[in-house]
Design a protein around this motif. Structure first.
Motif, PDB file in Angstrom:
ATOM      1  N   ALA D  92     -30.409  15.008   4.589  1.00  0.00           N
ATOM      2  CA  ALA D  92     -29.523  15.296   3.463  1.00  0.00           C
ATOM      3  C   ALA D  92     -28.187  15.861   3.922  1.00  0.00           C
ATOM      4  CB  ALA D  92     -30.199  16.259   2.495  1.00  0.00           C
ATOM      5  N   GLU D  93     -28.208  16.588   5.030  1.00  0.00           N
ATOM      6  CA  GLU D  93     -26.962  17.147   5.551  1.00  0.00           C
ATOM      7  C   GLU D  93     -25.954  16.062   5.892  1.00  0.00           C
ATOM      8  OE1 GLU D  93     -28.136  19.403   8.929  1.00  0.00           O
ATOM      9  OE2 GLU D  93     -28.766  21.140   7.746  1.00  0.00           O
ATOM     10  N   ALA D  94     -26.479  14.905   6.270  1.00  0.00           N
ATOM     11  CA  ALA D  94     -25.593  13.826   6.691  1.00  0.00           C
ATOM     12  C   ALA D  94     -24.674  13.375   5.573  1.00  0.00           C
ATOM     13  CB  ALA D  94     -26.422  12.642   7.200  1.00  0.00           C
ATOM     14  N   ASP D  95     -25.129  13.455   4.373  1.00  0.00           N
ATOM     15  CA  ASP D  95     -24.307  13.015   3.251  1.00  0.00           C
ATOM     16  C   ASP D  95     -24.724  13.744   1.980  1.00  0.00           C
ATOM     17  OD1 ASP D  95     -22.823  11.792   1.307  1.00  0.00           O
ATOM     18  OD2 ASP D  95     -22.962   9.810   2.215  1.00  0.00           O
ATOM     19  N   PRO D  96     -24.257  14.976   1.804  1.00  0.00           N
ATOM     20  CA  PRO D  96     -24.666  15.766   0.641  1.00  0.00           C
ATOM     21  C   PRO D  96     -24.335  15.103  -0.682  1.00  0.00           C
ATOM     22  CG  PRO D  96     -23.133  17.019   2.047  1.00  0.00           C
ATOM     23  CD  PRO D  96     -23.350  15.706   2.714  1.00  0.00           C
ATOM     24  N   LEU D  97     -23.262  14.327  -0.715  1.00  0.00           N
ATOM     25  CA  LEU D  97     -22.884  13.689  -1.974  1.00  0.00           C
ATOM     26  C   LEU D  97     -24.002  12.762  -2.445  1.00  0.00           C
ATOM     27  CD1 LEU D  97     -20.568  13.367  -4.040  1.00  0.00           C
ATOM     28  CD2 LEU D  97     -19.826  11.392  -2.744  1.00  0.00           C
TER      29      LEU D  97
END
Lengths: 292, 292, 292, 292, 292, 292
Positions: D92-97
């Protein structure tokens, strides 16, 4: 007319490329970011296109053009750092927009991949106001370069950033001199004086104390430059003086170099005064500036 | 925490609504425009959220909150002018976005229908830099209000705009006092001094004469504030001094109120200096500001 | 490094200013619009910054720089037309963003007031692909200038637009020559061949006849360049050949001038081939281009 | 009217999901990115809505619709790779959006989280110009797919990307055939011929030699397709021929299939010629295309 | 996979084209505007791509696809009204972006020329939440169509708009039925119950009386649905109950059709419960929906 | 008028800061994101500025103001988590925009660095429609907070998020009560009834079966709320009933609290009815709301 000289304004050399989340990507902030070199180049050049005072227009074009040369230097610096991104998956993960869509090259994006937009620019067509915007813009660019320096260990990159950072202070000095040369009182903007009394009232709209001990302070910003503090009605104060007051065009102190005020002649400031202004402007231009 | 008081900060009254391409639409510039009231409210409030100096944080929250109250006043003014747009086809043609999608109400758009964006804001987290951005922002807002005054004949609208315009000058004075209270030399930004010699060189990047008689001038901006003019190599000049120079963190004159520099401690400016800075900051805060 | 020469590339003269919804505003399309001069200048210059082939980089910088000079010419033309906007309410209504926020000057907006954005640019870092994007960009700019000519009666404006329009065709010819000089087969892009059979299938995804008599036609685009038409399964056809097929890097015909493919060497196309490519590239550069 | 068939155009199967900064995120570039499938679908479909030639309109609708089907395929591929993002903090950190706001699903963003915008599209309403834009768009999409293939090791993903990549070449061939079928000379755009002499002058706006050995080259782009190189006045050259020249509507070679020129009939190209053009258009349509 | 049927979903016929600031331009609001047909088509289709419940996915694809067909109908209606814009200067002034850059055709802009952006979409990946967004979206589209009807006198246009307007109500009914079929209590969202007591407190953050007589009212929104009004501390009230309260995942009432909660299994809601949920979901899907 | 109280609405305390890709960055989604606190504050406040019903205007201002207080709480929470970003290179890599340009402070960006835009807002000026948009907005905000809770382990952060999450449900209840208090039938929007028969037809635009077993289902959304399913002509069905039908303004059931319909009086709904509506509105306002 523009001419491009292939020699870079500063010779960029780096030691180790640092692509992953690193300097390459951070640097994009000064390429296509809100306070970056394109923003500076465009803000000053377009102010220059609009400037009716030939002497200060020259200043705006000088600096606007130099910023374009800086854009090129930042671009060269980024490209050196981005090189590994072309073939290294891990590096490419750091910025897929650059790696996949851009083939590992620079483009007009900031460090988070936002496309550059003219919304960053501050161009009002009022010379004295624009110069203030430029002084602030140079201060912002300076602090951003300083932070970039703080986050890299590469000597060549540090030196290139130091070069670019230095130029912002040079420009800050020049824009300040240009503003000073207009001989405008410090808080004079345009042609209409602010409402007396009301203009002196600092309104205390934030009160109390936070959970972290931040309180309701009084500082010079509440009682110097002619200011006095006024308390809000919700806190038992008198509130601002809101007596209606009609605008008085022509009452503010203007400079002969000021742009002709927009809409002025529909507001009772007559043609005669316009002619006087135009004459004074011509004379001031002659005195302040000597053609090379 | 915010509280809303239903009484408007200024009592808006207008004579004749002027919807068609008129004041209503122009006024949107100060509602959802680049230099409008929401931009001001957000720029100062968010700088306030970030500010580590409680005294000047109070200033930022005071003015940030007042600008929210101005947003409401501008909104009321626009709504009075937009009224005919609801039912009159000709008025609706002037701004279909407002008339059709917005039902004749205000929304966060500028005079050309562009949605408000945070790209308008200038927030760097460096207090002295942010104050400069705010001084420039107030000057821009002032000149925009003046132009709006110039394009309306309605007395009530003129007076409301005069009220709002005046407050910008009040804020400009307060932000200037706050910057002055930091005791930073005029061209000091951050913690790294610019490169000597290079910082004094004004680069003449725009030369020649245009078809309209605009020439290559010399003014104070080329030879005051320590500057000297340097000609470009393409015009036979020496060009800038581009000798590489390593950044020297800790050499610039800082204020005790300065935000702790970003990344500083990774750059050889040690923990001891940080402690001294923190102590001085606490002391300065105490002296400059007296809690109410 | 850039140098600015005060003389405009083309001497702009106009008869009667035409501010109200007129040429001034329409012209903004070529200043800060999607196919305007800044878009062209930035697209080619940034492709130039990224270009690894020094000869074609020179081409990109030549044209990118010329477009900056065009930006200045368009700016001068607009300013002449906008002049009445400064003081005339009716003219100001036509574009409040320019009149009120911009003081009647140009800024980086298109004809509808949209801020210029780098989203307009097409920069992939693949030279042959970028040249195709540039050819298309020049065609778009040409047609926009032609339409502007069609909507003005002012002779001076028409001639200025004709000058700018002509240059787009010059650039279209140059970009086409540069693409041809790369000796790439017409439908070769990159290093991976498309899947056989599938690549020849034109898919008929739109069928039937509209209320206005528009039907399902067959033209050369369905059966030339190796194509054959395939009907959709929903219409009883066989559909596309969707047999999975593994990519074969290194099978497409490349040019020695091609940019090193992104990620190539992590995909089984070895170092040896990279070395051969690099050598060929150097040789091709020498042959195709003679230094002045 | 559109109909949706639940069967995907290509059966997507993947081995191992690769969410973290990986293929899932990179792939968003082709879903909601500047050269992605929605951009293609919208560009061709809207050109199709505008197209006055029923035969080539069919082509535009065929390909525009197919690109919608591709959007769906890319969406399915991304969702398979994003799956772990729903429950795995590191992913999830890779793309919080995507992870936080989107619940781990696809949305119309590019690989850096930028919302899709119609600013990516190139739609001019001139058929021959639009076809050129489409040829370039297909080349860009092809190279992006190739780069995505280079950065994944998953066989199923590679094959799906190969499918999509192949279709871009198919479309490139079809658009090229459609442009060729209009029988327009290679450098003819619109109805106004460029200025003689001036159109042949390639302007050498970038000169000298960089620190990295990049020089001022001469290549075919300076002296083929009728071009000759002209040196800048700043380098002692003659500069461009800037003699004013009045536009001559109706002088450029047009195709019977060309869209009726915008504003043409206000510019001296009369009604009679319009009638001839309309007739030729009808005939050409009949000959070039056979209804199914 | 998509298929395009050339027959428009509704046969558009208009009487008199109305280009100047008129219906053509206003209509763009429903083509490329924030609540227009593309926004609807994309919102539902992408929610559909993400939907894990096959039955309600079918619903989302049904309506998402129909909205694409509406986009085409609106496009046809606009084109009929824009026709005069191609050759008439006065008409072209109304929207230079369409007239000059677009050649008089439609493009993905709203009524003020803003490019369509995916920022308009509301896609969360939680089915019940997305259905609520869709119900609201249909209500917005309905009211916009109604306003467009109010501003035209052309019968054919009115009828076409009535057709499109009607469909929004149909879709509103269908989305409401789908939400109801999930059997979720009215104020249940996700898996975590709100904090007791606090959730019942309506906070009176706006008080007093305005200059226009607007006061501090009490209505059902302050004391129904379990709510009680709480006064602010600044007005002498008790303020909200801000006792810290730890989130309790798994306490909210969920539907078997709910999307698997994001991050759930990292928060103590175990694998067993997930398995039960999955099973219930399968069963519910079977019961609620019968395959055709 | 707004007043700022220095005490935060909720006392934020965190254990361990979590800057790297972590909670700090994810949290930005609720600060400057599409469904974040500024979006909520602005949507409700601006609807409030436009609201003609004083009682429900109070509701909108109450909640709009509370959301501003939430913005401040989220800002405080983020700042605590971002702290390490100022001096730690690794943390700074996670979000260069915040670290470099923002000096480690918050700004109006979402989790991917996109600047906040008013395109996120849904403001139509029709009270019942706006309330529906608000109900959906609260549901979206609730689910986003829940996901943030799922991705952090820090107790203080979890509790702060629980507080904010709870308030969304409170607001959802209040907006629902306000909508219910308008006594509008569930599917009534505006003043024009949808076309009979057509409004009951659910159109089956997506058919067949996917490779993953997703089929063409029938659910309550196809046959409740008065709906019946209609098959597409492409699948042998009858298609929608597209008989033209003239809009009948004044036929839909309206509420006395409804905003005066836009353009209504140009469409045959006369002045008399307007007067009746105005009277009913006054009476309803009195009955539904009791001034405090």
């Amino acid at each position: 007319m523009y001419h491009h000289v292939k020699k870079l304004m500063y010779t960029v050399n780096i030691g180790e490329p640092d692509p992953r989340f690193g300097l390459g990507r951070m640097l994009l902030e000064q390429f296509g970011g809100a306070n970056g070199e394109l923003a500076a180049a465009m803000q000053y050049s377009i102010q220059g296109f609009n400037c009716e005072d030939a002497a200060r227009k020259d200043l705006l074009m000088d600096i606007g053009t130099e910023e374009l040369s800086h854009l090129e230097v930042v671009g060269a610096l980024i490209r050196m750092h981005l090189k590994p991104m072309k073939n290294d998956r891990e590096a490419a993960e750091a910025d897929p927009l650059v790696a996949i869509a851009g083939g590992g090259g620079v483009s007009l994006f900031d460090s988070m991949g936002n496309a550059w937009t003219a919304d960053y620019l501050k161009v009002t067509g009022d010379l004295a106001v624009d110069l203030r915007s430029n002084i602030a813009a140079e201060a912002r660019a300076k602090i951003v370069y300083e932070r970039l320096i703080a986050f890299t260990q590469d000597q060549g990159s540090k030196e290139a950033l130091q070069f670019l950072m230095t130029r912002e202070i040079t420009h800050m000095r020049a824009f300040t001199a240009a503003l000073d040369s207009m001989d405008k009182p410090q808080f004079s903007v345009g042609i209409i004086k602010p409402t007396p009394t009301l203009v002196d009232q600092f309104f205390n709209a934030s009160t109390g104390e936070s959970q972290y001990g931040e309180g309701d302070f009084v500082g010079p910003w509440n009682h110097s430059n002619g200011l006095i503090q006024v308390e809000s009605e919700i806190k038992g104060g008198q509130g601002l003086d809101v007596t209606p007051y009609a605008p008085q065009p022509g009452t503010e102190v203007t400079s002969p170099i000021d742009s002709t005020p927009v809409g002025k002649y529909t507001n009772g400031v007559g043609k005669k005064q316009a002619a006087i202004h135009a004459k004074a402007q011509k004379r001031a231009e002659k005195e302040a500036a000597v053609e090379v």
